[in-house]
Scaffold this active site. Sequence first.
Site, PDB file in Angstrom:
ATOM      1  N   LYS A  34       0.825  -1.209   0.000  1.00 38.47           N
ATOM      2  CA  LYS A  34       0.000   0.000   0.000  1.00 38.47           C
ATOM      3  C   LYS A  34       0.861   1.261   0.000  1.00 38.47           C
ATOM      4  CE  LYS A  34      -3.813  -2.349   2.344  1.00 38.47           C
ATOM      5  NZ  LYS A  34      -4.226  -2.926   1.123  1.00 38.47           N
ATOM      6  N   CYS A  35       1.869   1.269  -0.828  1.00 34.03           N
ATOM      7  CA  CYS A  35       2.858   2.342  -0.881  1.00 34.03           C
ATOM      8  C   CYS A  35       2.798   3.020  -2.247  1.00 34.03           C
ATOM      9  CB  CYS A  35       4.250   1.711  -0.648  1.00 34.03           C
ATOM     10  SG  CYS A  35       5.641   2.821  -0.848  1.00 34.03           S
TER      11      CYS A  35
END
Length: 160
Positions: A34-35
């Site tokens: 989730k970057c």
Amino acid sequence: MSVYDYKVKNIEGQEISLSKYEGKVLLIVNVASKCGFTSQYEGLEKLFQDYKDEEFMILGFPSNQFGSQEPGSNKEIQEFCRLTYGVDFDMFAKVDVNGENEIPLYTYLKKEASGIFGTTGIKWNFTKFLIDSKGKVIERYGSSTKPSEIEPEIKKLLGK
């Protein structure tokens, strides 16, 4: 010492020795699902597919230490990587890459190749370490370095 002296747990939780990669050029990356850099999975997988038959492997180490961007379980991480990016390179159990609980492999990598201005700590997700076929750390690349930018050095190490 070399990377081959370390044992780690794969994403299924089995302990393996990195000596199984002896003779291969490696790219070791701390990853997160989730970057802002998560799309690098695509470039990493392309590198792996392009050179996997030439003694090259990518080792992905999920870490939740940066902005809590890898909150899932190992099983969830594995499913996300396979379904979203078709990741076929080797993935490992979620680890700490900094601090008192960091795995010994990362202590070694950081000692062998410091970051910008001589810093040792990993600054963010998708920091990459390039390892030659003898297990020696050649270079450290920051998060913003795209996998394709490392390809010339990989080719050189592979004798291309």
